[in-house]
Enzyme design. Sequence first.
Site, PDB file in Angstrom:
ATOM      1  CB  CYS A  93      -2.236  -5.240   6.092  1.00 33.00           C
ATOM      2  SG  CYS A  93      -1.870  -3.478   6.332  1.00 33.00           S
ATOM      3  CD  GLU A 103      -2.598   1.411   2.507  1.00 28.31           C
ATOM      4  OE1 GLU A 103      -3.604   2.139   2.516  1.00 28.31           O
ATOM      5  OE2 GLU A 103      -2.103   0.912   3.535  1.00 28.31           O
TER       6      GLU A 103
END
Length: 326
Positions: free
Chosen positions: A98, A9
């Site tokens: 994540c 990201e």
Amino acid sequence: MQIALAPMEGLVDEIMRDVLTGVGGVDWCVTEFIRVSDRLLPASQFRRLAPELAQGARTAAGTPLRVQLLGSDPACLADNAARACRLGAPVIDLNFGCPARTVNKSRGGAVLLKEPELLHAIVREVRRTVPAAIPVTAKMRLGFESTDLALDCARALAEAGAGQLVVHARTKAQGYRPPAHWEWVARVQEVVAVPVYANGEIWSVEDWRRCRELSGVEDIMLGRGLVSCPDLALQIAAARRGEVRQPDGWREVLPLLLEFWRQARNKIAPRYAPGRLKQWLAQLSRNYPQAAALFATLRRETDCERIDALLAQPVARWGDLAAAGS
């Protein structure tokens, strides 16, 4: 052996995917995660983070793209996965790795590794909902605070229908601190019947060899290693064939950087584009002293036109740096 480009990201967006897959050696790539909470997302949200859907879910170089979703609601994730498939996603990937605190606080990413039953429910519902011909895959870490549930999580994902697992060989608590525990990838592969990819701390051909020895798997996913050395996938693929690739150093990287900036200027708001360029230069500085020199020159620049001028005067200037450093 397959080599994948990791979804990161804020770093591996459509521009970075285009540039890195254009170098070669990458078999497939993944979008940045698309955050799913409590509603069916509009098509525009998918197209914003996965514009390659408009070109057959491939980068300009022809590298296939997978769409990654992140969330904790099985039904909502399944509905959004079905929409992504209707928009052209050839594979649905689910993010259980994540480590970002804000993501974990909202029950997304690695925090779900505390709940193998929920992992199973998510994958089962997504697998049940999307067309049978479209694979569902998953990315995981070794756990949240510890590795106690690593194998339970891997089994839950595979048994629910994940056709492939990527294992980032660290827990959330370990973040990105070396080392990556590649031996755990071997343990995961022992308990699941689906292909497992090793991910984490592969910065060089030597790292890849150690990873293969400890993990016992052939397939890998490269993240920061490929961003900081754009031909790393080609180097590894050559080594796998028993060959040695002799890269052309900074002379090979500079055109990539200029193309990255060209696309950033066209697609990113002027207030953010300079930061993206400097972000990549900082990563490249690990391997190229010329990138560090260019980063130092641009560090305080925020004006896109000024950066244009600095990059344009030098194809000669930075070319001289390349000759000195390569």
